[in-house]
Write a protein that holds these residues in place. Structure first.
Motif, PDB file in Angstrom:
ATOM      1  N   LEU A  37       0.829  -1.203   0.000  1.00 17.75           N
ATOM      2  CA  LEU A  37       0.000   0.000   0.000  1.00 17.75           C
ATOM      3  C   LEU A  37       0.864   1.254   0.000  1.00 17.75           C
ATOM      4  O   LEU A  37       0.573   2.218  -0.719  1.00 17.75           O
ATOM      5  CB  LEU A  37      -0.928  -0.016   1.214  1.00 17.75           C
ATOM      6  N   SER A  38       1.926   1.268   0.775  1.00 22.13           N
ATOM      7  CA  SER A  38       2.811   2.436   0.823  1.00 22.13           C
ATOM      8  C   SER A  38       3.453   2.703  -0.529  1.00 22.13           C
ATOM      9  O   SER A  38       3.553   3.853  -0.968  1.00 22.13           O
ATOM     10  CB  SER A  38       3.900   2.232   1.884  1.00 22.13           C
ATOM     11  N   ASN A  39       3.890   1.641  -1.208  1.00 22.22           N
ATOM     12  CA  ASN A  39       4.565   1.809  -2.492  1.00 22.22           C
ATOM     13  C   ASN A  39       3.643   2.380  -3.559  1.00 22.22           C
ATOM     14  O   ASN A  39       4.109   3.010  -4.514  1.00 22.22           O
ATOM     15  CB  ASN A  39       5.127   0.468  -2.967  1.00 22.22           C
ATOM     16  N   SER A  40       2.342   2.169  -3.429  1.00 24.72           N
ATOM     17  CA  SER A  40       1.402   2.682  -4.430  1.00 24.72           C
ATOM     18  C   SER A  40       0.777   4.015  -4.037  1.00 24.72           C
ATOM     19  O   SER A  40       0.054   4.596  -4.834  1.00 24.72           O
ATOM     20  CB  SER A  40       0.286   1.661  -4.681  1.00 24.72           C
ATOM     21  N   THR A  41       1.045   4.481  -2.822  1.00 23.94           N
ATOM     22  CA  THR A  41       0.409   5.723  -2.363  1.00 23.94           C
ATOM     23  C   THR A  41       1.453   6.747  -1.930  1.00 23.94           C
ATOM     24  O   THR A  41       1.870   7.582  -2.725  1.00 23.94           O
ATOM     25  CB  THR A  41      -0.572   5.427  -1.214  1.00 23.94           C
ATOM     26  N   VAL A  42       1.897   6.671  -0.679  1.00 22.03           N
ATOM     27  CA  VAL A  42       2.769   7.718  -0.146  1.00 22.03           C
ATOM     28  C   VAL A  42       4.219   7.580  -0.583  1.00 22.03           C
ATOM     29  O   VAL A  42       4.990   8.539  -0.467  1.00 22.03           O
ATOM     30  CB  VAL A  42       2.698   7.738   1.395  1.00 22.03           C
TER      31      VAL A  42
ATOM     32  N   LEU B 220      -5.496  -0.213  -8.708  1.00 32.78           N
ATOM     33  CA  LEU B 220      -6.238  -1.270  -8.025  1.00 32.78           C
ATOM     34  C   LEU B 220      -5.701  -1.526  -6.616  1.00 32.78           C
ATOM     35  O   LEU B 220      -6.476  -1.767  -5.685  1.00 32.78           O
ATOM     36  CB  LEU B 220      -6.201  -2.558  -8.853  1.00 32.78           C
ATOM     37  N   VAL B 221      -4.374  -1.476  -6.458  1.00 32.30           N
ATOM     38  CA  VAL B 221      -3.801  -1.636  -5.119  1.00 32.30           C
ATOM     39  C   VAL B 221      -4.289  -0.521  -4.207  1.00 32.30           C
ATOM     40  O   VAL B 221      -4.696  -0.760  -3.062  1.00 32.30           O
ATOM     41  CB  VAL B 221      -2.259  -1.646  -5.202  1.00 32.30           C
ATOM     42  N   SER B 222      -4.264   0.714  -4.713  1.00 30.59           N
ATOM     43  CA  SER B 222      -4.713   1.852  -3.905  1.00 30.59           C
ATOM     44  C   SER B 222      -6.196   1.743  -3.580  1.00 30.59           C
ATOM     45  O   SER B 222      -6.620   2.099  -2.476  1.00 30.59           O
ATOM     46  CB  SER B 222      -4.438   3.161  -4.650  1.00 30.59           C
ATOM     47  N   CYS B 223      -6.984   1.238  -4.521  1.00 31.84           N
ATOM     48  CA  CYS B 223      -8.424   1.102  -4.306  1.00 31.84           C
ATOM     49  C   CYS B 223      -8.727   0.037  -3.258  1.00 31.84           C
ATOM     50  O   CYS B 223      -9.389   0.306  -2.248  1.00 31.84           O
ATOM     51  CB  CYS B 223      -9.118   0.764  -5.625  1.00 31.84           C
ATOM     52  N   TYR B 224      -8.225  -1.158  -3.461  1.00 32.10           N
ATOM     53  CA  TYR B 224      -8.563  -2.278  -2.579  1.00 32.10           C
ATOM     54  C   TYR B 224      -7.896  -2.153  -1.213  1.00 32.10           C
ATOM     55  O   TYR B 224      -8.545  -2.243  -0.169  1.00 32.10           O
ATOM     56  CB  TYR B 224      -8.139  -3.600  -3.228  1.00 32.10           C
TER      57      TYR B 224
ATOM     58  N   TYR C 218      -1.319  12.110  -8.724  1.00 36.21           N
ATOM     59  CA  TYR C 218      -2.675  12.674  -8.709  1.00 36.21           C
ATOM     60  C   TYR C 218      -3.631  11.778  -9.491  1.00 36.21           C
ATOM     61  O   TYR C 218      -4.764  11.533  -9.067  1.00 36.21           O
ATOM     62  CB  TYR C 218      -2.701  14.073  -9.315  1.00 36.21           C
ATOM     63  N   TRP C 219      -3.171  11.292 -10.648  1.00 34.46           N
ATOM     64  CA  TRP C 219      -4.030  10.436 -11.475  1.00 34.46           C
ATOM     65  C   TRP C 219      -4.378   9.146 -10.739  1.00 34.46           C
ATOM     66  O   TRP C 219      -5.527   8.686 -10.776  1.00 34.46           O
ATOM     67  CB  TRP C 219      -3.346  10.117 -12.801  1.00 34.46           C
ATOM     68  N   VAL C 220      -3.408   8.522 -10.077  1.00 31.77           N
ATOM     69  CA  VAL C 220      -3.674   7.300  -9.309  1.00 31.77           C
ATOM     70  C   VAL C 220      -4.669   7.594  -8.202  1.00 31.77           C
ATOM     71  O   VAL C 220      -5.606   6.809  -7.955  1.00 31.77           O
ATOM     72  CB  VAL C 220      -2.357   6.726  -8.736  1.00 31.77           C
ATOM     73  N   TYR C 221      -4.515   8.721  -7.529  1.00 31.96           N
ATOM     74  CA  TYR C 221      -5.424   9.096  -6.440  1.00 31.96           C
ATOM     75  C   TYR C 221      -6.847   9.275  -6.965  1.00 31.96           C
ATOM     76  O   TYR C 221      -7.802   8.720  -6.398  1.00 31.96           O
ATOM     77  CB  TYR C 221      -4.938  10.386  -5.783  1.00 31.96           C
ATOM     78  N   LEU C 222      -7.017  10.042  -8.030  1.00 25.94           N
ATOM     79  CA  LEU C 222      -8.364  10.329  -8.550  1.00 25.94           C
ATOM     80  C   LEU C 222      -9.031   9.064  -9.092  1.00 25.94           C
ATOM     81  O   LEU C 222     -10.203   8.796  -8.821  1.00 25.94           O
ATOM     82  CB  LEU C 222      -8.275  11.387  -9.646  1.00 25.94           C
ATOM     83  N   HIS C 223      -8.294   8.279  -9.872  1.00 24.27           N
ATOM     84  CA  HIS C 223      -8.837   7.064 -10.489  1.00 24.27           C
ATOM     85  C   HIS C 223      -9.262   6.061  -9.409  1.00 24.27           C
ATOM     86  O   HIS C 223     -10.378   5.508  -9.457  1.00 24.27           O
ATOM     87  CB  HIS C 223      -7.774   6.460 -11.413  1.00 24.27           C
ATOM     88  N   SER C 224      -8.400   5.829  -8.423  1.00 25.63           N
ATOM     89  CA  SER C 224      -8.731   4.851  -7.387  1.00 25.63           C
ATOM     90  C   SER C 224      -9.864   5.346  -6.488  1.00 25.63           C
ATOM     91  O   SER C 224     -10.662   4.544  -5.993  1.00 25.63           O
ATOM     92  CB  SER C 224      -7.492   4.538  -6.538  1.00 25.63           C
TER      93      SER C 224
END
Length: 348
Positions: free
Chosen positions: A54-59, A105-109, A151-157
């Motif tokens: 989760l950290s690698n895909s977000t913060v 998907l990682v950020s979403c789930y 930003y794109w990963v944040y908005l999409h997820s």
């Protein structure tokens, strides 16, 4: 100190074992510190792995796995210059579509799991919101392609985690034929949809305020069009997906390869997360929601039927990512870079 405490505990257990043996009970083996420590590692391993992914895909997503959009293989890693496509340009970044959809998907789930309190450790939604807001504060660095990729990963997820979808679309977008959610139908036409469980959505006031501030800040950063300049002069940090396919086959040769691009305007995603009073409700477009019954309107007709621009874009990217292709065909590539607004209208 932890080892000493455990050893003291072990000594106490040995005394207890001796007394129970005297009382006629069977003798127990003394507790082994190394075995206990290994058992603790085994119990916490899944939580630690969840937190790390989760950290690698977000913060900690400030250095996504880049690729060369023009290479014969889009999986080629870029050198140590750390910017864009290897040419040192901070305004251009390319990754494979697999990498981008994986981060989404990682950020979403996994963020949903964290919000619901299913797992321990790892960044919370508040941590992620603060990280994105920290990227937005510097005027210059907050506009680089690497920042915009996050930003794109944040908005999409966020769209996937908090919005309802038609049942067949939820199965495609969220990668499961048995997507877990609240089933409902619109009134009166009976369009079937799946509403996400509220525990995964992040509806606490501080969580909603964080998402609201991010959406508002990004909207303020988008360049606006003035009447005295052409659309070709207005640039926005767009999401461009390049998809490569075989051309038509002939009796003796293969025709020219088919290359398609899809360009998404960041305003489109922000608009769907935006509310006139700068509040992000659980479902932005619902006229009325009572016991998960939604009144029909033109807005969510397009959303549930898949004719909405953003829904079509998300479906196409997910389906393209799951396709199998020969080794001689480049995998689809996502490029984040400034593109003239006029190109959005000419997207083929």
């Amino acid at each position: 100190s932890l080892k000493a405490d455990l050893e003291d505990s072990c000594s106490g257990s040995k005394s207890l074992q001796t007394s129970t043996s005297i009382a006629g009970h069977h003798e127990l083996e003394p507790t082994d510190f190394q075995a206990s420590l290994q058992e603790l590692r085994n119990c916490t391993r899944a939580h630690k792995l969840h937190a790390s992914i989760l950290s690698n895909s977000t913060v900690r997503n400030g250095n996504p796995r880049r690729c060369d959009r023009y290479s014969t293989t889009a999986r080629t890693r870029i050198g140590s210059n750390g910017n864009g496509n290897g040419n040192g340009d901070p305004n251009s970044l390319s990754v494979t579509l697999e990498t981008y959809i994986g981060d989404v998907l990682v950020s979403c789930y996994l963020m949903g799991h964290k919000i619901a309190g299913i797992v321990e450790g790892g960044p919370s939604l508040d941590d992620w919101n603060q990280h994105v807001l920290s990227l937005l504060r510097p005027v210059v660095s907050g506009q680089t392609a690497v920042a915009w990729y996050q930003y794109w990963v944040y908005l999409h997820s966020t769209l996937l985690r908090t919005f309802p979808f038609a049942v067949k679309h939820a199965e495609i977008l969220l990668g499961s034929s048995s997507y877990s959610g609240i089933l409902g139908k619109t009134i009166p036409q009976g369009l079937a949809y799946v509403h996400p469980h509220y525990c995964y959505m992040g509806l606490e006031p501080n969580q909603v305020e964080g998402t609201t501030e991010i959406v508002r800040s990004l909207l303020q950063r988008l360049p606006t069009h003035s009447d005295d300049e052409p659309l070709s002069a207005l640039l926005r940090m767009a999401h461009q997906t390049t998809m490569n396919q075989f051309g038509p086959l002939g009796p003796a040769f293969r025709g020219r390869d088919d290359i398609r691009t899809r360009i998404m305007n960041p305003f489109s995603l922000l608009h769907r997360l935006h509310h006139p009073s700068y509040v992000v409700p659980s479902t932005w477009f619902l006229v009325e929601q009572k016991e998960h019954l939604i009144l029909d309107s033109r807005t969510f007709h397009a959303w549930f039927r898949g004719t909405d621009t953003v829904v079509r874009w998300m479906l196409e990217l997910t389906q393209e990512c799951s396709k199998s292709r020969p080794m001689t065909v480049m995998p689809p590539v996502v490029t984040v870079e400034p593109i003239a607004v006029s190109a959005f209208l000419a997207d083929n």
